[in-house]
Design an enzyme around this catalytic site. Structure first.
Site, mmCIF file in Angstrom:
data_model
loop_
_atom_site.group_PDB
_atom_site.id
_atom_site.type_symbol
_atom_site.label_atom_id
_atom_site.label_comp_id
_atom_site.label_asym_id
_atom_site.label_seq_id
_atom_site.Cartn_x
_atom_site.Cartn_y
_atom_site.Cartn_z
ATOM 1 N N GLU A 250 17.368 6.886 5.851
ATOM 2 C CA GLU A 250 17.631 6.406 7.213
ATOM 3 C C GLU A 250 19.089 6.529 7.618
ATOM 4 O O GLU A 250 19.411 6.725 8.791
ATOM 5 C CB GLU A 250 17.196 4.933 7.357
ATOM 6 C CG GLU A 250 15.691 4.704 7.322
ATOM 7 C CD GLU A 250 15.130 4.505 5.915
ATOM 8 O OE1 GLU A 250 15.786 4.875 4.927
ATOM 9 O OE2 GLU A 250 14.002 3.977 5.823
ATOM 10 N N ALA B 195 8.727 6.677 9.028
ATOM 11 C CA ALA B 195 8.188 6.307 10.339
ATOM 12 C C ALA B 195 8.363 7.512 11.255
ATOM 13 O O ALA B 195 9.167 8.402 10.974
ATOM 14 C CB ALA B 195 8.935 5.100 10.877
ATOM 15 N N GLY C 171 10.203 4.939 5.697
ATOM 16 C CA GLY C 171 9.004 4.092 5.759
ATOM 17 C C GLY C 171 7.953 4.518 4.742
ATOM 18 O O GLY C 171 7.154 3.692 4.291
ATOM 19 N N GLU D 260 8.945 2.799 1.689
ATOM 20 C CA GLU D 260 8.699 1.354 1.856
ATOM 21 C C GLU D 260 7.207 1.030 1.767
ATOM 22 O O GLU D 260 6.808 0.038 1.164
ATOM 23 C CB GLU D 260 9.289 0.896 3.199
ATOM 24 C CG GLU D 260 10.813 0.953 3.165
ATOM 25 C CD GLU D 260 11.456 0.823 4.541
ATOM 26 O OE1 GLU D 260 11.016 1.508 5.483
ATOM 27 O OE2 GLU D 260 12.398 0.032 4.671
HETATM 28 N N1 DAK Z 1 8.964 11.689 11.934
HETATM 29 C C1 DAK Z 1 8.480 12.631 12.774
HETATM 30 N N2 DAK Z 1 8.299 13.915 12.418
HETATM 31 C C2 DAK Z 1 8.623 14.281 11.164
HETATM 32 C C3 DAK Z 1 9.138 13.345 10.248
HETATM 33 C C4 DAK Z 1 9.307 11.994 10.660
HETATM 34 N N3 DAK Z 1 9.753 11.010 9.844
HETATM 35 N N4 DAK Z 1 9.369 13.994 9.069
HETATM 36 C C5 DAK Z 1 9.014 15.284 9.280
HETATM 37 N N5 DAK Z 1 8.559 15.465 10.528
HETATM 38 C C6 DAK Z 1 8.063 16.702 11.147
HETATM 39 C C7 DAK Z 1 9.195 17.673 11.441
HETATM 40 O O1 DAK Z 1 9.818 17.337 12.669
HETATM 41 C C8 DAK Z 1 8.448 18.975 11.507
HETATM 42 O O2 DAK Z 1 7.784 19.058 12.747
HETATM 43 P P1 DAK Z 1 7.768 20.476 13.559
HETATM 44 O O3 DAK Z 1 9.178 20.848 13.721
HETATM 45 O O4 DAK Z 1 7.004 21.395 12.642
HETATM 46 O O5 DAK Z 1 7.052 20.143 14.819
HETATM 47 C C9 DAK Z 1 7.370 18.799 10.424
HETATM 48 O O6 DAK Z 1 7.260 17.399 10.213
HETATM 49 C C10 DAK Z 1 7.746 19.444 9.108
HETATM 50 O O7 DAK Z 1 9.030 18.978 8.754
HETATM 51 P P2 DAK Z 1 10.243 19.957 8.407
HETATM 52 O O8 DAK Z 1 10.126 21.248 9.144
HETATM 53 O O9 DAK Z 1 11.497 19.167 8.592
HETATM 54 O O10 DAK Z 1 9.952 20.225 6.865
HETATM 55 P P3 DAK Z 1 10.990 20.503 5.719
HETATM 56 O O11 DAK Z 1 10.159 20.828 4.518
HETATM 57 O O12 DAK Z 1 12.042 21.467 6.143
HETATM 58 O O13 DAK Z 1 11.733 19.094 5.463
HETATM 59 C C11 DAK Z 1 11.844 16.705 5.148
HETATM 60 C C12 DAK Z 1 11.009 18.004 4.993
HETATM 61 C C13 DAK Z 1 10.931 15.534 4.749
HETATM 62 C C14 DAK Z 1 13.046 16.765 4.222
HETATM 63 C C15 DAK Z 1 12.330 16.586 6.631
HETATM 64 O O14 DAK Z 1 11.192 16.731 7.474
HETATM 65 C C16 DAK Z 1 12.947 15.253 6.925
HETATM 66 O O15 DAK Z 1 14.106 15.027 6.612
HETATM 67 N N6 DAK Z 1 12.183 14.357 7.582
HETATM 68 C C17 DAK Z 1 12.689 13.061 8.034
HETATM 69 C C18 DAK Z 1 12.827 12.112 6.879
HETATM 70 C C19 DAK Z 1 13.399 10.780 7.337
HETATM 71 O O16 DAK Z 1 14.519 10.705 7.855
HETATM 72 N N7 DAK Z 1 12.625 9.733 7.142
HETATM 73 C C20 DAK Z 1 13.045 8.369 7.544
HETATM 74 C C21 DAK Z 1 12.658 8.104 8.975
HETATM 75 S S1 DAK Z 1 13.184 6.491 9.516
HETATM 76 C C22 DAK Z 1 10.006 -0.487 10.618
HETATM 77 C C23 DAK Z 1 9.061 0.252 9.950
HETATM 78 C C24 DAK Z 1 9.424 1.477 9.378
HETATM 79 C C25 DAK Z 1 10.705 1.959 9.530
HETATM 80 C C26 DAK Z 1 11.645 1.221 10.185
HETATM 81 C C27 DAK Z 1 11.310 -0.007 10.734
HETATM 82 N N8 DAK Z 1 9.662 -1.740 11.209
HETATM 83 C C28 DAK Z 1 8.315 -2.243 11.012
HETATM 84 C C29 DAK Z 1 10.594 -2.569 11.857
HETATM 85 C C30 DAK Z 1 10.980 3.260 8.946
HETATM 86 C C31 DAK Z 1 11.933 4.093 9.407
HETATM 87 C C32 DAK Z 1 11.959 5.470 8.895
HETATM 88 O O17 DAK Z 1 11.170 5.891 8.074
#
Ligand code: DAK
Length: 260
Positions: free
Chosen positions: A134, A68, A111, A114
């Site tokens: 997460e 997300a 997400g 998921e």
């Molecule tokens: N959200 C926003 N931006 C994101 C992102 C995300 N999830 N993932 C990556 N980006 C952005 C980065 O901020 C970066 O943007 P800039 O800095 O270039 O502006 C760009 O994408 C490239 O990412 P990185 O520079 O970080 O690239 P790397 O290759 O170094 O790393 C990575 C890739 C995937 C390992 C890293 O980006 C990362 O850790 N991303 C976050 C992964 C994460 O934590 N995902 C879980 C998020 S929480 C719900 C529905 C859904 C959910 C919850 C509730 N309901 C309906 C109730 C879901 C929650 C989640 O998914």
């Protein structure tokens, strides 16, 4: 919402296959509210379109979806996030009646994982990184991860993944039965299309009944599930496709299914 107004996804058709591609490359296809609204709209249009028999959901080589949109979520409060009730939108993906194949390459995180698990069959490229990170940002999976992942990979692997946030690679995902096939990166979409074409030849009515019955497993007892399966089985005997399928077998020819 119409196809022309989509800003975060691409939609395409290849014969009887409807293809939705997540398309926010700068943020690794982070699943913003707007993207999810568009995705659900596109899936529902394909679901209603008689010409479409199977749907493929995919992203880019680098990312299926990295979760997300964290930017959108960071300032939420318990009340604001509850009032938005985004889950209602997410839940619609699992209500699509046609088979959905996820073609996954690169990151399928949070997400993204998921969403992938809401699909029916998953094909992965060798570069897939699949997980629920997460915990690293102080929360837990919120769109089904604790439930769907656990049912597929089992309690202990799910605990390891959800408590450490560490993703699994494609081979591990295959080992745990999360993905059905792992192919080189350049082939994952072709592989998904070839599977979709095979499924698209079947009776659409039978596909719908089969998908519904398999999904029933996840929220019922075995005896209720068996009863549900039996009723769907009986129901298919009122379809033209059942008559055609069995007649074609007996006449030693390929069936042509009309979806009626
Ligand atoms: N959200 C926003 N931006 C994101 C992102 C995300 N999830 N993932 C990556 N980006 C952005 C980065 O901020 C970066 O943007 P800039 O800095 O270039 O502006 C760009 O994408 C490239 O990412 P990185 O520079 O970080 O690239 P790397 O290759 O170094 O790393 C990575 C890739 C995937 C390992 C890293 O980006 C990362 O850790 N991303 C976050 C992964 C994460 O934590 N995902 C879980 C998020 S929480 C719900 C529905 C859904 C959910 C919850 C509730 N309901 C309906 C109730 C879901 C929650 C989640 O998914």
């Amino acid at each position: 919402m119409t196809e022309a107004t989509y800003k975060n996804i691409l939609v395409d058709q290849d014969g009887a296959i409807g293809i939705v591609t997540l398309n926010r490359p700068k943020v690794l296809n982070a699943l913003s509210h707007e993207l999810m609204d568009e995705l659900v709209a596109a899936l529902e249009i394909f679901d209603r379109d008689d010409k479409i028999r199977v749907i493929i959901l995919t992203g880019s080589e680098r990312a299926f979806a990295a979760g997300a949109d964290i930017g959108e979520m960071s300032d939420e409060t318990t009340i604001s996030i509850m009032q938005k009730d985004r889950f209602a939108t997410w839940a619609k993906v699992a209500k699509i009646k046609k088979p959905i194949i996820a073609a996954v390459s690169g990151y399928a995180l949070g997400g993204g994982c998921e969403l992938m698990m809401s699909c029916d069959i998953i094909i992965a490229s060798e570069s897939a990184q699949i997980g629920q990170p997460e915990i690293n940002i102080g929360v837990i999976p919120g769109a089904g991860g604790t439930q769907r992942l656990t049912r597929v990979v089992g309690k202990h692997k799910a605990m390891e993944m959800i408590l450490t946030g560490r993703p699994m690679n494609a081979q591990e995902a295959f080992h745990y039965g999360l993905v059905v096939k792992v192919v080189p990166v350049e082939l994952y979409l072709d592989e998904a299309k070839s599977l979709a074409r095979e499924i698209a030849k079947k009776s659409p009515v039978a596909l719908k009944m089969a998908k519904e019955a398999v999904l029933k497993t996840f929220d019922t007892s075995i005896s209720e599930g068996l009863e549900f399966e039996r009723k769907n089985f009986y129901m298919l005997f009122s379809s033209e496709d059942q008559k055609e399928g069995m007649k074609a077998f007996l006449e030693k020819r390929q069936p042509t299914f009309s979806g009626r």
